[in-house]
Design a protein around this motif. Structure first.
Motif, PDB file in Angstrom:
ATOM      1  N   ASP A  43      -3.575   0.019   2.340  1.00 58.03           N
ATOM      2  CA  ASP A  43      -3.717   1.148   1.810  1.00 58.03           C
ATOM      3  C   ASP A  43      -4.993   2.113   2.471  1.00 58.03           C
ATOM      4  OD1 ASP A  43      -1.005   1.239   0.592  1.00 58.03           O
ATOM      5  OD2 ASP A  43      -2.062   0.110  -0.914  1.00 58.03           O
ATOM      6  N   ASN A  44      -5.835   1.291   3.460  1.00 60.44           N
ATOM      7  CA  ASN A  44      -6.958   1.926   3.932  1.00 60.44           C
ATOM      8  C   ASN A  44      -8.163   2.167   2.783  1.00 60.44           C
ATOM      9  OD1 ASN A  44      -5.950   2.219   6.436  1.00 60.44           O
ATOM     10  ND2 ASN A  44      -4.826   4.177   5.697  1.00 60.44           N
ATOM     11  N   ASN A  45      -8.127   1.040   2.014  1.00 64.77           N
ATOM     12  CA  ASN A  45      -9.154   0.920   0.944  1.00 64.77           C
ATOM     13  C   ASN A  45     -10.269   0.395   1.566  1.00 64.77           C
ATOM     14  OD1 ASN A  45      -7.804   2.134  -1.440  1.00 64.77           O
ATOM     15  ND2 ASN A  45      -6.943   0.272  -1.843  1.00 64.77           N
ATOM     16  N   PRO A  46     -11.436   0.592   1.694  1.00 63.88           N
ATOM     17  CA  PRO A  46     -12.640  -0.009   2.307  1.00 63.88           C
ATOM     18  C   PRO A  46     -12.698  -1.340   2.207  1.00 63.88           C
ATOM     19  CG  PRO A  46     -13.610   1.103   0.228  1.00 63.88           C
ATOM     20  CD  PRO A  46     -12.107   1.571   0.443  1.00 63.88           C
ATOM     21  N   GLU A  47     -12.307  -2.023   1.021  1.00 62.94           N
ATOM     22  CA  GLU A  47     -12.357  -3.393   1.085  1.00 62.94           C
ATOM     23  C   GLU A  47     -11.045  -3.945   0.306  1.00 62.94           C
ATOM     24  OE1 GLU A  47     -15.744  -4.834  -1.353  1.00 62.94           O
ATOM     25  OE2 GLU A  47     -17.015  -4.910   0.332  1.00 62.94           O
ATOM     26  N   ARG A  48     -10.791  -5.328   0.906  1.00 64.80           N
ATOM     27  CA  ARG A  48      -9.397  -5.846   0.575  1.00 64.80           C
ATOM     28  C   ARG A  48      -9.765  -6.361  -0.965  1.00 64.80           C
ATOM     29  NH1 ARG A  48      -8.277  -8.159   4.743  1.00 64.80           N
ATOM     30  NH2 ARG A  48      -6.694  -6.670   5.333  1.00 64.80           N
ATOM     31  N   ALA A  49      -8.810  -6.184  -1.841  1.00 65.68           N
ATOM     32  CA  ALA A  49      -9.196  -6.810  -3.187  1.00 65.68           C
ATOM     33  C   ALA A  49      -9.318  -8.224  -3.291  1.00 65.68           C
ATOM     34  CB  ALA A  49      -7.896  -6.580  -4.232  1.00 65.68           C
TER      35      ALA A  49
END
Length: 353
Positions: free
Chosen positions: A129-135
């Protein structure tokens, strides 16, 4: 003559001969039965000799069969017994993350230090989802695939240790369960289309999981009794209905009369605004847009389920009853909400107003 070891994961075992002595046996690197030369007066001595041969056979197998992870995956993946939706998700993660890093690496060359470095790198990459870091939870699932594969390689005696075992990121500080008030749910619904409103209210006032709600059909709803029966689940990955997951029983869930009256008599019961079976991501986007306009903190689709549990606990519903309504197999899962029972009375009244 009884075996003193069962032929399970270990290859070595011993048997007692007619004269009271013991003979050691094992399987060689190719799985063939072999016996240890000589006989032994004591069982322990025969066991030690057989185990030594066993270890020697294991080392020979590793040396003679230096499989790469790619080669091993062709053996391991077909052996997995998992749901189609899980298999599809795992395949995407393997193709995107595990195979590029480990595909050409020999099983015996994978080190714990390299796995730790890889896990750290995974965390720093943007997610889908193009969040800066992967959960961290997503990283742990990806790393878990590598670990599971290596655990099976260990069991199949291609390696002597699983270098990925137990390597995971901490997720405790990231968990942020969101509990909405009924007033917030109403405000969200004011900025949603009628069909998205139906889904929002059903999730918030029944605590259904997404797949359970989307999988509902009119035949599972008793409008005279005011309940619905959770009996199937919609698998979004395979776009198919599947039987209720193993270990979970079908369960009736009461539905407020006003929520029930708002539901259509269609099949599926909860179509999207376009009339198809709704997608989780599209619904999440609609909630995000509504929350922004309503000036309410963003929340996840699954938080509507948490919200339902919070309302029940704060209203004094026994935790065992909450467990049954939520469809939790273990009461330990439901205990995560127990602290909400300690909320001051004024807050409870505000949440239920």
């Amino acid at each position: 003559m009884a075996n003193t070891h069962q032929e399970g994961r270990l290859m070595a075992w011993v048997r007692q001969l007619a004269d009271g002595t013991y003979k050691g046996a094992y399987r060689d690197a190719h799985g063939k039965r072999k016996t240890v030369p000589g006989v032994y007066r004591h069982k322990k001595a025969a066991e030690r000799a057989a185990e030594a041969k066993e270890q020697e056979a294991r080392h020979t197998r590793e040396k003679d069969n230096p499989l790469t992870w790619r080669e091993w995956s062709k053996i391991w993946i077909p052996q997995r017994d998992i749901a189609p939706g899980t298999a599809e998700t795992d395949k995407q993660r393997i193709d995107s993350h595990v195979m590029p890093r480990w595909g050409d690496v020999k099983l015996t060359d994978i080190t714990r230090a390299d796995v730790k470095e890889w896990v750290t790198e995974l965390r720093g990459m943007p997610d889908d989802d193009n969040n800066p870091e992967r959960a961290a939870s997503t990283v742990n699932r990806i790393a878990g695939l590598l670990s599971t594969s290596l655990e099976q390689a260990l069991d199949s005696e291609y390696i002597t240790v699983n270098p990925a075992r137990g390597i995971r990121l901490k997720t405790g500080e990231e968990t942020h369960d969101r509990y909405l008030t009924k007033a917030e749910v109403r405000r969200i619904c004011e900025h949603l289309s009628p069909r998205w409103q139906n889904i929002t209210n059903l999730l918030a006032y029944t605590g259904l999981r997404w797949g359970e709600a989307v999988g509902l059909s009119e035949r599972r709803v008793s409008r005279t009794r005011g309940i619905l029966l959770v009996a199937e689940v919609w698998d979004q990955k395979t776009e198919q209905m599947k039987k209720y997951p193993k270990g979970k029983k079908r369960r009736p869930v009461p539905v407020p009369d006003w929520v029930l009256k708002s539901l259509p008599t269609t099949d599926p019961l909860l179509p999207s605004p376009r009339g198809a079976r709704p997608g989780n991501r599209n619904f999440q986007r609609a909630l995000d847009d509504a929350a922004k306009v309503a000036k309410i903190e963003r929340f996840r689709v699954h938080d509507l389920r948490h919200t339902y549990a919070s309302w029940l606990i704060q209203a004094g519903v026994p935790i065992e009853e909450v467990r049954r309504l939520m469809g939790h197999v273990s009461i330990q899962t439901t205990q995560r909400y127990a602290h909400l029972a300690e909320t001051p009375k004024a807050s409870v009244l505000a949440a239920l107003s």
